[in-house]
Design a protein around this motif. Structure first.
Motif, PDB file in Angstrom:
ATOM      1  N   UNK A 169       0.723  -1.261   0.140  1.00 14.61           N
ATOM      2  CA  UNK A 169       0.106   0.059  -0.024  1.00 14.61           C
ATOM      3  C   UNK A 169       0.840   1.200  -0.039  1.00 14.61           C
ATOM      4  N   UNK A 170       2.142   1.160   0.799  1.00 16.99           N
ATOM      5  CA  UNK A 170       2.864   2.400   0.901  1.00 16.99           C
ATOM      6  C   UNK A 170       3.559   2.592  -0.459  1.00 16.99           C
ATOM      7  N   UNK A 171       3.875   1.534  -1.149  1.00 17.40           N
ATOM      8  CA  UNK A 171       4.484   1.529  -2.558  1.00 17.40           C
ATOM      9  C   UNK A 171       3.336   2.194  -3.500  1.00 17.40           C
ATOM     10  N   UNK A 172       2.122   1.484  -3.609  1.00 18.69           N
ATOM     11  CA  UNK A 172       1.243   2.156  -4.662  1.00 18.69           C
ATOM     12  C   UNK A 172       0.724   3.487  -4.426  1.00 18.69           C
ATOM     13  N   UNK A 173       0.174   3.765  -2.913  1.00 14.04           N
ATOM     14  CA  UNK A 173      -0.213   5.097  -2.711  1.00 14.04           C
ATOM     15  C   UNK A 173       0.691   6.285  -3.067  1.00 14.04           C
ATOM     16  N   UNK A 174       1.877   5.879  -3.052  1.00 18.78           N
ATOM     17  CA  UNK A 174       2.822   7.009  -3.101  1.00 18.78           C
ATOM     18  C   UNK A 174       3.495   6.916  -4.470  1.00 18.78           C
ATOM     19  N   UNK A 175       3.111   5.891  -5.340  1.00 15.83           N
ATOM     20  CA  UNK A 175       3.651   5.734  -6.663  1.00 15.83           C
ATOM     21  C   UNK A 175       5.035   5.668  -6.876  1.00 15.83           C
ATOM     22  N   UNK A 176       5.714   4.849  -5.786  1.00 17.26           N
ATOM     23  CA  UNK A 176       7.019   4.472  -5.847  1.00 17.26           C
ATOM     24  C   UNK A 176       7.247   3.450  -6.763  1.00 17.26           C
ATOM     25  N   UNK A 177       8.451   3.650  -7.663  1.00 17.43           N
ATOM     26  CA  UNK A 177       8.802   2.716  -8.976  1.00 17.43           C
ATOM     27  C   UNK A 177      10.206   2.709  -8.952  1.00 17.43           C
ATOM     28  N   UNK A 178      10.609   1.550  -9.735  1.00 14.90           N
ATOM     29  CA  UNK A 178      12.063   1.688 -10.142  1.00 14.90           C
ATOM     30  C   UNK A 178      12.241   2.673 -11.361  1.00 14.90           C
ATOM     31  N   UNK A 179      12.946   3.436 -11.268  1.00 17.29           N
ATOM     32  CA  UNK A 179      13.249   4.184 -12.344  1.00 17.29           C
ATOM     33  C   UNK A 179      13.860   3.697 -13.454  1.00 17.29           C
ATOM     34  N   UNK A 180      13.388   3.746 -14.980  1.00 17.09           N
ATOM     35  CA  UNK A 180      13.770   2.753 -16.059  1.00 17.09           C
ATOM     36  C   UNK A 180      15.045   3.397 -16.675  1.00 17.09           C
ATOM     37  N   UNK A 181      15.203   4.612 -16.483  1.00 14.94           N
ATOM     38  CA  UNK A 181      16.058   5.688 -17.098  1.00 14.94           C
ATOM     39  C   UNK A 181      17.555   5.369 -16.558  1.00 14.94           C
ATOM     40  N   UNK A 182      17.787   4.688 -15.586  1.00 14.69           N
ATOM     41  CA  UNK A 182      19.213   4.648 -14.954  1.00 14.69           C
ATOM     42  C   UNK A 182      19.805   3.166 -15.364  1.00 14.69           C
ATOM     43  N   UNK A 183      20.851   3.304 -15.919  1.00 15.32           N
ATOM     44  CA  UNK A 183      21.549   1.979 -16.421  1.00 15.32           C
ATOM     45  C   UNK A 183      22.059   0.958 -15.100  1.00 15.32           C
ATOM     46  N   UNK A 184      22.187   1.655 -13.948  1.00 18.88           N
ATOM     47  CA  UNK A 184      22.347   0.897 -12.467  1.00 18.88           C
ATOM     48  C   UNK A 184      22.158   1.775 -11.679  1.00 18.88           C
ATOM     49  N   UNK A 185      21.982   1.323 -10.538  1.00 19.85           N
ATOM     50  CA  UNK A 185      21.417   2.457  -9.118  1.00 19.85           C
ATOM     51  C   UNK A 185      20.111   2.491  -9.114  1.00 19.85           C
ATOM     52  N   UNK A 186      19.167   1.859  -9.959  1.00 27.13           N
ATOM     53  CA  UNK A 186      17.776   2.131 -10.008  1.00 27.13           C
ATOM     54  C   UNK A 186      17.154   1.337  -8.633  1.00 27.13           C
ATOM     55  N   UNK A 187      17.800   0.186  -8.097  1.00 25.76           N
ATOM     56  CA  UNK A 187      17.389  -0.431  -6.823  1.00 25.76           C
ATOM     57  C   UNK A 187      17.505   0.441  -5.647  1.00 25.76           C
ATOM     58  N   UNK A 188      18.916   1.165  -5.470  1.00 23.64           N
ATOM     59  CA  UNK A 188      19.057   2.144  -4.495  1.00 23.64           C
ATOM     60  C   UNK A 188      18.323   3.214  -4.291  1.00 23.64           C
ATOM     61  N   UNK A 189      17.750   3.691  -5.625  1.00 24.08           N
ATOM     62  CA  UNK A 189      16.758   4.981  -5.727  1.00 24.08           C
ATOM     63  C   UNK A 189      15.513   4.528  -5.306  1.00 24.08           C
ATOM     64  N   UNK A 190      15.172   3.409  -5.422  1.00 26.33           N
ATOM     65  CA  UNK A 190      13.860   2.661  -5.038  1.00 26.33           C
ATOM     66  C   UNK A 190      13.802   2.635  -3.566  1.00 26.33           C
ATOM     67  N   UNK A 191      14.785   2.218  -2.817  1.00 28.96           N
ATOM     68  CA  UNK A 191      14.999   2.270  -1.545  1.00 28.96           C
ATOM     69  C   UNK A 191      15.125   3.504  -0.796  1.00 28.96           C
ATOM     70  N   UNK A 192      15.451   4.544  -1.466  1.00 32.83           N
ATOM     71  CA  UNK A 192      15.587   5.778  -0.824  1.00 32.83           C
ATOM     72  C   UNK A 192      14.114   6.448  -0.977  1.00 32.83           C
ATOM     73  N   UNK A 193      13.533   6.226  -2.217  1.00 33.39           N
ATOM     74  CA  UNK A 193      12.305   6.852  -2.387  1.00 33.39           C
ATOM     75  C   UNK A 193      11.367   6.170  -1.259  1.00 33.39           C
ATOM     76  N   UNK A 194      11.222   4.842  -0.792  1.00 37.30           N
ATOM     77  CA  UNK A 194      10.493   4.161  -0.095  1.00 37.30           C
ATOM     78  C   UNK A 194      10.816   4.943   1.328  1.00 37.30           C
ATOM     79  N   UNK A 195      11.955   5.001   1.673  1.00 40.59           N
ATOM     80  CA  UNK A 195      12.414   5.858   3.247  1.00 40.59           C
ATOM     81  C   UNK A 195      11.729   6.928   3.131  1.00 40.59           C
TER      82      UNK A 195
END
Length: 352
Positions: A169-195
């Motif tokens: 619910x936190x992910x969906x309500x805040x529209x958190x996603x993995x950025x598709x434009x990054x060639x790496x580091x997208x997973x870290x960006x997801x975690x920071x967005x969730x935090x």
């Protein structure tokens, strides 16, 4: 209704996929929705997914055109039916009690995210080398977590999305996603967005998630010329996250991390499997070290250790040829003295 969704993005993982799927199927926690998302694989991964879907009714298989791991994880989020979601990479494995222990922790402490430690498992033929990365035990608010984030960054417990439980619910309500434009580091960006949007976190030290490094002597031949820019983007995101919670005493930590990341960008140019011309290597070293932000961080950290001091001295004077020579010598020593170099490097990194 399943309580937890396990999302497994899959691309050409046929050699290792069955081990991954079995490790999820055999969890002591059984109320799972297991999403196998075949991202346009050209090997037998799709067939393996279909076979296991017939064996376990909890498994749902989706076949889609290749779009990359970020888009595949984002697709999984839209299909998640559980209260929580966890991500498992298709060539990795998880201990049979990982999900149960993470679930108990996140429920007991009413947290928004649960984290466990992980293992790096290097497999070469029949030999396995296991390095455990214990996660510090923690239970508290996100601000309290960020106050001690240094510890979690050093154990590599924050950077990736795996070995964690998140509220769907936190992910969906805040529209958190993995950025598709990054060639790496997208997973870290997801975690920071969730935090940024969660209130509390719990962590357990046990190393339940295994990052499998198959045939670890064969390294990726991919060279990312923009890697330092992505690192800087990630550290900007971290700085923004810290400022959101009024934490302003982490600048020195970020500067140290940028220096380490810059050196990492250069060191990987010397991987024997990478076919890099001398000109390209020189250009990447130049754009990495002479980056304005990077050079500033080396100036601030020049007293932290001898390597930073030397790199800043040479970079400040634009002595790119001597910088190259330094990294050439460093790589020669690493290859010639192997184990001793690794021990010395670990000791040096402990001082960072």
């Amino acid at each position: 209704m399943p309580k937890i969704t396990v999302a497994i993005p899959i691309y050409n993982a046929g050699k290792y996929l069955e081990n991954c799927i079995k490790s999820v199927m055999n969890q002591t926690f059984e109320e799972l929705q297991i999403l196998l998302i075949n991202d346009g694989s050209t090997d037998n991964s799709g067939e393996i997914c279909d076979i296991y879907a017939k064996k376990d009714l909890r498994i749902e298989v989706y076949h889609k055109e290749n779009a990359g791991v970020s888009e595949t994880r984002n697709f999984a989020i839209t299909k998640a039916e559980g209260k929580y979601i966890c991500f498992v990479d298709s060539d990795d494995e998880i201990d049979k009690c990982m999900i149960e222990n993470l679930y108990e922790s996140i429920e007991i402490f009413n947290a928004d995210m649960a984290i466990c430690g992980h293992k790096s498992v290097c497999v070469e033929k029949d030999k396995r080398k296991v390095i455990e990365h214990e996660c510090s035990e923690f239970n508290g608010t996100t601000k309290e977590f960020l106050d001690v984030i240094d510890v979690f960054l050093n154990s590599e417990s924050v950077q990736g999305p795996c070995g964690k439980l998140y509220k769907v619910s936190t992910i969906q309500n805040n529209k958190i996603h993995f950025p598709i434009e990054l060639s790496f580091g997208e997973d870290t960006m997801f975690v920071y967005s969730y935090l940024r949007v969660c209130n509390s976190i719990v962590s357990i030290p046990n190393c339940y998630y295994s990052y499998m490094k198959w045939n670890y002597t064969s390294l990726s031949s991919t060279v990312r010329e923009d890697k330092i820019n992505i690192y800087l983007q990630l550290y900007d995101e971290l700085k923004y996250l810290l400022e959101k919670f009024n934490i302003t005493n982490k600048q020195d930590m970020i500067e140290k991390k940028i220096c380490v990341s810059a050196i990492s960008c250069i060191t990987e140019l010397y991987d024997t499997n990478k076919n890099i011309t001398k000109k390209l290597k020189r250009n990447i070293i130049s754009t990495t070290i002479f980056n304005e932000k990077v050079l500033y961080c080396f100036s601030k950290q020049s007293n932290s250790n001898k390597q930073n001091r030397l790199i800043y001295f040479l970079a400040k004077r634009k002595l790119i040829g001597i910088l190259q020579l330094y990294f050439n010598i460093k790589e020669f020593i690493r290859k010639k003295y192997g184990y001793l170099y690794t021990r010395l490097k670990a000791k040096a990194n402990s001082c960072l």
